[in-house]
Design an enzyme around this catalytic site. Sequence first.
Site, PDB file in Angstrom:
ATOM      1  N   TYR A  29      -4.202   4.208   8.143  1.00 55.65           N
ATOM      2  CA  TYR A  29      -5.514   3.568   8.309  1.00 55.65           C
ATOM      3  C   TYR A  29      -6.163   3.961   9.638  1.00 55.65           C
ATOM      4  O   TYR A  29      -6.122   5.106  10.036  1.00 55.65           O
ATOM      5  CB  TYR A  29      -5.398   2.042   8.202  1.00 55.65           C
ATOM      6  N   LYS A  46       0.338   3.395  -2.904  1.00 55.33           N
ATOM      7  CA  LYS A  46      -0.841   4.260  -3.080  1.00 55.33           C
ATOM      8  C   LYS A  46      -0.476   5.746  -3.022  1.00 55.33           C
ATOM      9  O   LYS A  46      -1.072   6.568  -3.722  1.00 55.33           O
ATOM     10  CB  LYS A  46      -1.883   3.945  -1.994  1.00 55.33           C
ATOM     11  N   TYR A  54      -3.051  -2.717 -10.537  1.00 55.87           N
ATOM     12  CA  TYR A  54      -3.023  -2.486  -9.085  1.00 55.87           C
ATOM     13  C   TYR A  54      -2.217  -3.579  -8.370  1.00 55.87           C
ATOM     14  O   TYR A  54      -1.370  -3.292  -7.517  1.00 55.87           O
ATOM     15  CB  TYR A  54      -4.460  -2.415  -8.539  1.00 55.87           C
ATOM     16  N   SER A  65       0.793  -1.239   0.000  1.00 58.97           N
ATOM     17  CA  SER A  65       0.000   0.000   0.000  1.00 58.97           C
ATOM     18  C   SER A  65       0.821   1.283   0.000  1.00 58.97           C
ATOM     19  O   SER A  65       0.255   2.361  -0.181  1.00 58.97           O
ATOM     20  CB  SER A  65      -0.944   0.022   1.198  1.00 58.97           C
ATOM     21  N   VAL A  86       1.174  -3.798   3.803  1.00 58.68           N
ATOM     22  CA  VAL A  86       1.116  -5.094   4.482  1.00 58.68           C
ATOM     23  C   VAL A  86       2.338  -5.968   4.195  1.00 58.68           C
ATOM     24  O   VAL A  86       2.471  -7.042   4.770  1.00 58.68           O
ATOM     25  CB  VAL A  86      -0.195  -5.871   4.185  1.00 58.68           C
TER      26      VAL A  86
HETATM   27  N1  GLN Z   1      -2.109  -5.437  -2.108  1.00 55.57           N
HETATM   28  C1  GLN Z   1      -2.730  -5.265  -0.830  1.00 55.57           C
HETATM   29  C2  GLN Z   1      -4.219  -5.253  -0.974  1.00 55.57           C
HETATM   30  O1  GLN Z   1      -4.707  -4.658  -1.867  1.00 55.57           O
HETATM   31  C3  GLN Z   1      -2.261  -3.961  -0.213  1.00 55.57           C
HETATM   32  C4  GLN Z   1      -2.856  -3.735   1.135  1.00 55.57           C
HETATM   33  C5  GLN Z   1      -1.967  -3.008   2.107  1.00 55.57           C
HETATM   34  O2  GLN Z   1      -0.752  -2.923   1.983  1.00 55.57           O
HETATM   35  N2  GLN Z   1      -2.589  -2.502   3.131  1.00 55.57           N
HETATM   36  O3  GLN Z   1      -4.941  -5.831  -0.221  1.00 55.57           O
END
Ligand code: GLN
Length: 338
Positions: A260, A86, A208, A83, A278
């Site tokens: 988050y 993002k 993605y 993430s 994650v």
């Molecule tokens: N690729 C993971 C997902 O889309 C990324 C989530 C994350 O890092 N929080 O679920």
Amino acid sequence: MDETLHHRSLLSAIASDPSSTDELTIITKKVHAQYLANLEGELADYIPGLAKVAPDHYGIALGLPSGRVIAVGDAEIPFTIQSISKAYTYAMLLDMLGTDETAKVVGVQPSSDPFNTISLDARTHLPFNPMVNTGAIAVTGKLRSLLGANAFSKILEVFSNAAGRPLTFDENIYQSEQETGHRNRAIGHLLRAAHVFDEPVDEVLEIYFKQCSILVTAADLAVMGATLANLGKNPLTGKKVFGLDSVRHALSVMFTCGMYDGAGDWACKVGLPAKSGVGGGVLAVVNRQIGVGVFSPRLDSNGNSVRGQLTCARLAEDLGLHAFDSLNHGSSFLRGML
Ligand code: GLN
């Protein structure tokens, strides 16, 4: 002078005396030693490929405005960016569309929901913000419509420019997400149904999942963070990667939404724009000063790296990095260097 106060004036000292970076190395090593034995938290297991990574790596890196990187522990071990991507795809979209048009794709409102929640903001029918999956997939969908079939290679190119070296992606983790990413596919269909984008959902999700599988090290994250800290210019290569408005906007959203459900606590305790993934990465930005990259794959229930958060909190406390810390010497650090 007590030790903490001394540390807190260190960042501004580095501008006039580069040898004090050695002292910064010592502090970083001390923080690393402090949390090395902390093995709390679990690997992300909803992506089978991620459940198989070595759980106990721990690396810290600081990217300085001179381009120097201080790297301690497992700071050169590659892991998937997840993430943290993002924040950078959002900055890319801001660069291409500007803030007003980007606001027609995704909001800037913290959501208080888990990162993978399948819902839109009831007022706007848009994703709450680009740091949760709905918003990030909307951003990727828009990049797909602007860049066509080249979207992923462009993303990889911009991320590589931000890291100052050519990056690649992990084919196995990508395949693993392709096979199991049903929630993310559901989000893609929701966004398409709501006309947030009109691209084929499978193609958007392919991009993605690939962007989440880009391999980075803690040292790369430190340079990527330093690129934002340095007003969009990579301090290692001197290359301009993002425009000023995009950097300001992306950092603002990272400050309010980057961690988050933990974002409010983080803002008070650490006080830095940041983004977690994650895969175990945490990236934090000390505006006009440094980029911080941490890698430690064990996560808390919000999906944030346990040691990543402890490390950033400790560094912020010891070095006075909090944005509203009265002892943060802030932008004077870069005076004469821009
Ligand atoms: N690729 C993971 C997902 O889309 C990324 C989530 C994350 O890092 N929080 O679920």
